[in-house]
Motif scaffolding. Structure first.
Motif, mmCIF file in Angstrom:
data_model
loop_
_atom_site.group_PDB
_atom_site.id
_atom_site.type_symbol
_atom_site.label_atom_id
_atom_site.label_comp_id
_atom_site.label_asym_id
_atom_site.label_seq_id
_atom_site.Cartn_x
_atom_site.Cartn_y
_atom_site.Cartn_z
ATOM 1 N N HIS A 89 0.826 -1.215 0.000
ATOM 2 C CA HIS A 89 0.000 0.000 0.000
ATOM 3 C C HIS A 89 0.857 1.259 0.000
ATOM 4 O O HIS A 89 0.392 2.334 -0.374
ATOM 5 C CB HIS A 89 -0.911 0.001 1.232
ATOM 6 C CG HIS A 89 -0.142 0.012 2.530
ATOM 7 N ND1 HIS A 89 0.438 -1.120 3.054
ATOM 8 C CD2 HIS A 89 0.165 1.023 3.377
ATOM 9 C CE1 HIS A 89 1.045 -0.825 4.194
ATOM 10 N NE2 HIS A 89 0.895 0.476 4.411
ATOM 11 N N ASP A 90 2.103 1.125 0.460
ATOM 12 C CA ASP A 90 3.065 2.228 0.419
ATOM 13 C C ASP A 90 4.069 1.914 -0.687
ATOM 14 O O ASP A 90 5.055 1.198 -0.468
ATOM 15 C CB ASP A 90 3.767 2.364 1.765
ATOM 16 C CG ASP A 90 4.676 3.590 1.820
ATOM 17 O OD1 ASP A 90 4.840 4.245 0.769
ATOM 18 O OD2 ASP A 90 5.230 3.884 2.893
ATOM 19 N N PRO A 91 3.834 2.408 -1.893
ATOM 20 C CA PRO A 91 4.675 1.989 -3.041
ATOM 21 C C PRO A 91 6.161 2.244 -2.826
ATOM 22 O O PRO A 91 6.987 1.412 -3.183
ATOM 23 C CB PRO A 91 4.117 2.820 -4.201
ATOM 24 C CG PRO A 91 2.742 3.195 -3.780
ATOM 25 C CD PRO A 91 2.786 3.356 -2.304
ATOM 26 N N LEU A 92 6.499 3.399 -2.261
ATOM 27 C CA LEU A 92 7.914 3.710 -2.090
ATOM 28 C C LEU A 92 8.577 2.751 -1.110
ATOM 29 O O LEU A 92 9.698 2.267 -1.358
ATOM 30 C CB LEU A 92 8.054 5.152 -1.594
ATOM 31 C CG LEU A 92 9.479 5.699 -1.578
ATOM 32 C CD1 LEU A 92 10.050 5.747 -2.980
ATOM 33 C CD2 LEU A 92 9.521 7.086 -0.935
ATOM 34 N N ARG A 93 7.895 2.463 -0.024
ATOM 35 C CA ARG A 93 8.468 1.511 0.939
ATOM 36 C C ARG A 93 8.520 0.110 0.336
ATOM 37 O O ARG A 93 9.474 -0.638 0.578
ATOM 38 C CB ARG A 93 7.629 1.509 2.207
ATOM 39 C CG ARG A 93 8.150 0.538 3.255
ATOM 40 C CD ARG A 93 7.277 0.510 4.485
ATOM 41 N NE ARG A 93 7.731 -0.504 5.420
ATOM 42 C CZ ARG A 93 7.102 -0.809 6.552
ATOM 43 N NH1 ARG A 93 5.997 -0.148 6.890
ATOM 44 N NH2 ARG A 93 7.574 -1.757 7.345
ATOM 45 N N TYR A 94 7.519 -0.228 -0.431
ATOM 46 C CA TYR A 94 7.468 -1.547 -1.079
ATOM 47 C C TYR A 94 8.693 -1.737 -1.989
ATOM 48 O O TYR A 94 9.419 -2.751 -1.904
ATOM 49 C CB TYR A 94 6.169 -1.645 -1.870
ATOM 50 C CG TYR A 94 5.989 -2.916 -2.658
ATOM 51 C CD1 TYR A 94 6.097 -4.153 -2.048
ATOM 52 C CD2 TYR A 94 5.703 -2.878 -4.014
ATOM 53 C CE1 TYR A 94 5.921 -5.323 -2.769
ATOM 54 C CE2 TYR A 94 5.521 -4.039 -4.751
ATOM 55 C CZ TYR A 94 5.635 -5.259 -4.118
ATOM 56 O OH TYR A 94 5.467 -6.411 -4.834
ATOM 57 N N ILE A 95 8.960 -0.753 -2.834
ATOM 58 C CA ILE A 95 10.121 -0.847 -3.733
ATOM 59 C C ILE A 95 11.419 -0.774 -2.936
ATOM 60 O O ILE A 95 12.396 -1.473 -3.233
ATOM 61 C CB ILE A 95 10.051 0.266 -4.786
ATOM 62 C CG1 ILE A 95 8.819 0.066 -5.675
ATOM 63 C CG2 ILE A 95 11.311 0.285 -5.644
ATOM 64 C CD1 ILE A 95 8.613 1.166 -6.682
#
Length: 693
Positions: free
Chosen positions: A306-312
């Motif tokens: 749900h948090d794209p930046l943290r996911y990547i």
């Protein structure tokens, strides 16, 4: 004693002869005899008693104990001869005994000669009989020594060139382990193979060819066994264990002598590690354990999707951690043995020139670091493939320029980290850099779409002349972009940092400033200048927070231009509100005031309007610039406009005084009924400055 003896002989004459002996002459013809005797006596007396022979003779006489008497002197010769005869007789008797002995010796010698003749006859007969046997014995001994030499050569040959069955089984049998004995025997067989080439240059070429062929078969079988053993070990190799088996490192170093097998092992290992790392990455994403019997508890990366930046960021961090771990583990295999592997590969290429290919030529200059980087790249191929797919999905599914830019900076940040780990030409960078470019293209595309959607809003400005909402949003977005760029920048060089951020400013700021300029053109003065200054000052305050984005020099020139225009507008407003606008624009010489003497009503009206304006002039000017957000700039504009207003008043005051002076010279002083402009225009420049300060 010798002296006394001759003294007695000379001094004591015997029988009266002494006088005659010493007499020089004798009568009756005795002269010659006396001379001979005298000569003899003289020779005796003149003889040196130091002569050895005389001394020896006298010593012998002393040993005999003779008395110097006439009897003794007369018998001395006789006695001496008698002794000599006796001595000779004794000698003859002794020689007679010697002759007898010699006769007996001669008889013995003759007997011995006879015996020797008989022995020689027997020896000759024995030699004639044993000669053939001695020749046969000599030949047999010679043949024995030759056979013994051949036996020694054969033993040495077998010890050096022949491998025992047990050693051969250890070398080639897959049932036997790969241990120190294996490598010892392999080294020996390689030595045999090398030494067999020497036999090819000797007479035993056939033997050399047979040994060379046999050792080649044995070496091929040994390397095949080693190749299969390394593959089995790679399947069960635990790279997480820092104590990697030393036998594997040694086996790789030895196997490098067969470049083809060595490369096949690397390919097999890379494929196996790729599958393992891909499974581990998938497990980290989903939280599913790789080994059901030994589950590893951990938070799944996809839970932060749900948090794209943290996911990547989590995926890149996992890939970085895996790269570091893989590199540290493989350094033990390649870097510690890098020189040995390079030497082994070189030796293998030189020994098998017919199998040399382009790849072999490349491996000819084996670089341990480069091979390590390539192997790590291949191990992470599966991980990078999944990472690329998921990152592209995130970029495509979110139309957020800020997010796209943060992703681009994040990927670029990890690119710089990976470049120091695996080099500039690694496949990891070839995968990540396109991702950064994709995110940057998405950022630019989103920004262009956003600018296009704001065309309608950019045509109308706000009534309060504050920066428009789209510029405020753009500056807020720009702050986020600058912060992201500042945290991900890899260089401390200010010029390079500023150069790298300029494209972002062109996309995220310049279109909005252009929209503000469009609005400015549609406004009137001074609203246009106030609006432009509000927008430019807000932009300047935002950009100055980061040195790489600071455009103070460029914006300052535009701000100065609008400040000058706003100062002119404020100056014009002061003239207009004070009523002096008509005087300043229409009067330039004292002659222009001549009509005021006839009808001073207009000048009086302007003076009253000026008196009414001055008490509240400063407050009214502030109210005039109340929409300018920078209060310091507003005060500076008012001060500059007021200064110019004061200069205009001084000029008008000077013209009034000159006009009165000219009239005074024309009509004379104190003429009653005359109108004097100074009485109408009573304010002084000092009072004006005080009231406008």
């Amino acid at each position: 004693m010798t002296t006394s003896y001759f003294t007695e002989r000379v001094s004591s004459p015997v029988n009266g002869d002494a006088g005659s002996l010493l007499s020089p002459t004798t009568p009756g013809g005795a002269g010659p005899k006396s001379n001979a005797l005298q000569n003899r006596v003289t020779s005796v007396l003149s003889a040196s008693y130091a002569d050895l022979e005389i001394r020896d003779a006298l010593s012998m006489l002393d040993e005999r104990g003779l008395q110097n008497t006439a009897e003794t002197r007369r018998n001395l010769r006789l006695d001496v001869q008698q002794e000599l005869i006796e001595c000779n007789g004794e000698i003859v008797q002794d020689f007679g005994k010697v002759a007898d002995q010699l006769k007996r010796i001669g008889t013995a010698i003759e007997n011995l000669n006879n015996s020797c003749k008989e022995i020689r006859m027997h020896v000759d007969a024995a030699s004639r009989e044993s000669g053939p046997m001695l020749d046969d014995a000599t030949n047999i001994l010679s043949e024995k020594r030759h056979v013994e030499t051949k036996q020694q050569v054969l033993d040495a040959f077998k010890a050096h060139f022949v491998v025992s069955d047990s050693d051969l089984a250890t070398l080639t049998s897959t049932a036997e382990p790969v241990n120190d004995d294996f490598f010892r025997i392999l080294t020996r067989v390689k030595k045999i193979h090398q030494d067999s080439e020497v036999l090819l240059g000797a007479e035993s070429q056939r033997l050399g060819l047979e040994i060379l062929e046999q050792s080649s078969r044995q070496l091929n079988a040994a390397f095949q066994k080693l190749y299969r053993w390394i593959q089995r070990e790679f399947k069960s190799l635990d790279l997480e264990n820092p104590q990697i088996s030393a036998s594997i490192r040694r086996a790789l170093r030895v196997l490098a002598e067969r470049p083809t097998l060595f490369q096949n092992c690397l390919d097999f290992f890379a494929e196996a590690r790729e599958n393992i790392l891909s499974n581990n990455f998938y497990a980290a994403l989903t939280g599913a354990p790789v080994d059901p019997d030994h589950p590893v508890m951990g938070k799944a990366i996809e839970l932060s999707a749900h948090d794209p930046l943290r996911y990547i960021s989590d995926m890149l961090a996992w890939a970085h951690s895996a790269t570091v771990s893989e590199r540290e583990a493989l350094e033990v295999l390649f870097i510690s043995e890098g020189d040995e592997i390079a030497k082994s590969i070189q030796a293998g290429i030189e020994s098998e020139p017919w199998s040399r290919t382009d790849d072999a030529d490349k491996m000819q200059t084996f670089n341990g670091r480069q091979a390590l980087n390539q192997l790590v790249d291949r191990d992470l191929t599966g991980v990078l493939r999944q990472l690329k797919q998921r990152t592209e999905q995130v970029i495509q599914s979110h139309e957020d320029a800020t997010l796209s830019y943060k992703i681009a900076n994040l990927v670029l940040f990890y690119c710089n980290i990976f470049s120091s780990l695996t080099g500039e030409k690694s496949s990891i960078l070839e995968t990540l850099r396109p991702l950064s470019d994709t995110a940057m293209r998405s950022f630019k595309s989103t920004m262009r779409d956003h600018v296009a959607n704001l065309q309608a809003d950019a045509a109308i400005g706000s009534d309060d002349l504050a920066p428009p909402e789209f510029l405020v949003e753009a500056l807020e977005t720009l702050q986020v972009l600058m912060k992201s760029y500042d945290t991900s920048a890899i260089t401390n060089d200010r010029a390079k940092r500023a150069e790298g951020f300029q494209p972002i400013l062109q996309d995220a700021l310049d279109p909005y400033l252009a929209g503000c300029e469009n609005i400015t053109r549609r406004l009137r003065t001074p609203q246009k200048h106030i609006f432009a200054l509000n927008c430019l000052l807000a932009t300047k305050d935002t950009l100055r927070k980061y040195s790489f984005a600071d455009r103070s020099e460029e914006l300052e020139s535009r701000i100065s231009e609008h400040e000058k225009e706003l100062t002119d507008a404020t100056h014009a407003w002061l003239l207009r509100e004070s009523g002096m606008a008509s005087l300043v624009s229409n009067i330039s010489t004292p002659d222009d005031l001549a009509s005021s003497y006839k009808d001073p009503k207009q000048l009086y009206t302007i003076a009253q309007q000026l008196d009414a304006f001055l008490p509240t002039a400063t407050d009214d000017a502030r109210e005039f610039l109340t929409q300018l957000e920078d209060r310091a700039l507003g005060r500076r504009v008012i001060e500059q406009a007021a200064e110019r207003f004061c200069e205009d008043f001084e000029e008008v005051e000077g013209l009034v005084l000159k006009a009165d002076e000219m009239k005074e010279r024309a009509v004379g002083e104190g003429e009653e009924g005359e109108v004097w402009l100074r009485e109408v225009w009573v304010r002084t420049s000092g009072e004006i400055r005080v009231l406008l300060s």
